[in-house]
Scaffold this motif. Structure first.
Motif, short mmCIF file in Angstrom:
data_model
loop_
_atom_site.label_atom_id
_atom_site.label_comp_id
_atom_site.label_asym_id
_atom_site.label_seq_id
_atom_site.Cartn_x
_atom_site.Cartn_y
_atom_site.Cartn_z
N ILE A 6 -8.56 -12.30 1.35
CA ILE A 6 -7.58 -12.84 2.28
C ILE A 6 -8.18 -14.00 3.06
O ILE A 6 -9.38 -14.05 3.30
CB ILE A 6 -7.07 -11.75 3.25
CG1 ILE A 6 -5.92 -12.30 4.11
CG2 ILE A 6 -8.19 -11.19 4.09
CD1 ILE A 6 -5.19 -11.25 4.91
N LEU A 74 1.13 -12.26 8.68
CA LEU A 74 0.71 -10.88 8.96
C LEU A 74 1.63 -10.20 9.96
O LEU A 74 2.27 -10.86 10.78
CB LEU A 74 -0.73 -10.90 9.46
CG LEU A 74 -1.73 -11.44 8.43
CD1 LEU A 74 -3.04 -11.83 9.08
CD2 LEU A 74 -1.94 -10.44 7.32
N GLU A 87 -10.15 -6.45 9.85
CA GLU A 87 -10.75 -6.06 8.56
C GLU A 87 -10.46 -4.60 8.24
O GLU A 87 -10.18 -4.26 7.09
CB GLU A 87 -12.26 -6.32 8.57
CG GLU A 87 -12.61 -7.79 8.45
CD GLU A 87 -14.11 -8.04 8.47
OE1 GLU A 87 -14.55 -8.93 7.75
OE2 GLU A 87 -14.84 -7.36 9.22
N TRP A 89 -7.84 -2.87 9.28
CA TRP A 89 -6.43 -2.78 8.91
C TRP A 89 -6.22 -3.28 7.49
O TRP A 89 -5.52 -2.64 6.70
CB TRP A 89 -5.57 -3.61 9.88
CG TRP A 89 -4.14 -3.60 9.48
CD1 TRP A 89 -3.21 -2.66 9.79
CD2 TRP A 89 -3.47 -4.56 8.63
NE1 TRP A 89 -2.00 -2.98 9.20
CE2 TRP A 89 -2.13 -4.14 8.48
CE3 TRP A 89 -3.88 -5.72 7.99
CZ2 TRP A 89 -1.20 -4.84 7.73
CZ3 TRP A 89 -2.96 -6.43 7.23
CH2 TRP A 89 -1.64 -5.99 7.11
N TRP A 90 -6.82 -4.40 7.15
CA TRP A 90 -6.64 -4.99 5.82
C TRP A 90 -7.15 -4.04 4.74
O TRP A 90 -6.52 -3.86 3.71
CB TRP A 90 -7.35 -6.33 5.74
CG TRP A 90 -7.16 -7.01 4.43
CD1 TRP A 90 -8.11 -7.22 3.47
CD2 TRP A 90 -5.96 -7.58 3.91
NE1 TRP A 90 -7.56 -7.87 2.39
CE2 TRP A 90 -6.24 -8.10 2.64
CE3 TRP A 90 -4.66 -7.68 4.41
CZ2 TRP A 90 -5.28 -8.72 1.85
CZ3 TRP A 90 -3.70 -8.30 3.62
CH2 TRP A 90 -4.02 -8.81 2.35
N GLU A 91 -8.28 -3.40 4.99
CA GLU A 91 -8.86 -2.48 4.02
C GLU A 91 -7.95 -1.28 3.77
O GLU A 91 -7.76 -0.86 2.64
CB GLU A 91 -10.23 -2.00 4.50
CG GLU A 91 -10.95 -1.15 3.51
CD GLU A 91 -12.34 -0.76 3.98
OE1 GLU A 91 -12.82 0.31 3.55
OE2 GLU A 91 -12.93 -1.49 4.77
N GLY A 94 -3.64 -3.34 3.76
CA GLY A 94 -3.33 -4.66 3.21
C GLY A 94 -2.59 -4.65 1.89
O GLY A 94 -1.56 -5.31 1.74
#
Length: 170
Positions: A6, A74, A87, A89-91, A94
């Motif tokens: 990202i 986002l 990071e 949250w994305w992991e 995402g």
């Protein structure tokens, strides 16, 4: 599970600068402008990562830079969050967030969120206030040739992203 890389825009209110999160690497821009020229003069970010906050506006008005940095629109819940929280949250969320948008026929790309010049939104004003700098109006080039080319670029980017999400194997 392998996560999709990202790109995201962060702000450092203490140093009054933008930091670009490019697929896990941090790059600071030389001035408070997100453009291809500023990107060409970028430097590795070596500052305190706890001072970085996810920008509320992920849209890049410069079509050349927007082609290189594929920022996403986002969710409100993560805007303004710290790098560490983003990071995490994305992991966790995402991929499912992207998949859900694509399945509903929506574009997750920040470049698709506005197609005409707009004044700063309240969220952009928040970023600017946090940085204690003059508000900057982001506009999209409305030259007919450039806007047609940028629409094609963004359509291609969305197609690539959609294919990646649809054919992802866990």
């Amino acid at each position: 599970m392998i996560l999709r890389p990202i790109d995201a825009i962060f702000v450092n209110p203490e140093k009054r600068l933008y930091v670009i999160y490019l697929r896990g690497e941090l790059w600071q821009l030389s001035r408070m402008k997100i453009s291809n020229d500023a990107w060409q003069r970028r430097q590795p970010y070596n500052g305190d990562i706890n001072s970085l906050y996810l920008s509320r506006n992920q849209t890049i008005a410069d079509p050349i830079l927007a082609q290189k940095l594929r920022t996403l629109n986002l969710p409100e819940a993560v805007r303004g969050s710290t790098l560490t929280r983003f990071e995490a949250w994305w992991e966790v969320h995402g991929f499912e967030w992207l998949k859900q948008l694509i399945n509903h026929g929506q574009s997750p790309l920040a470049a698709h969120q506005s197609s005409t010049p707009l004044p700063l939104t309240s969220s952009e004003n928040s970023d600017q206030t946090a940085l204690k700098s003059e508000p900057v109006v982001n506009t999209i080039n409305d030259s007919s040739t450039d806007s047609v080319e940028s629409v094609d670029i963004f359509a291609d980017m969305l197609t690539d992203l959609s294919n990646e999400i649809r054919y992802h194997r866990s």
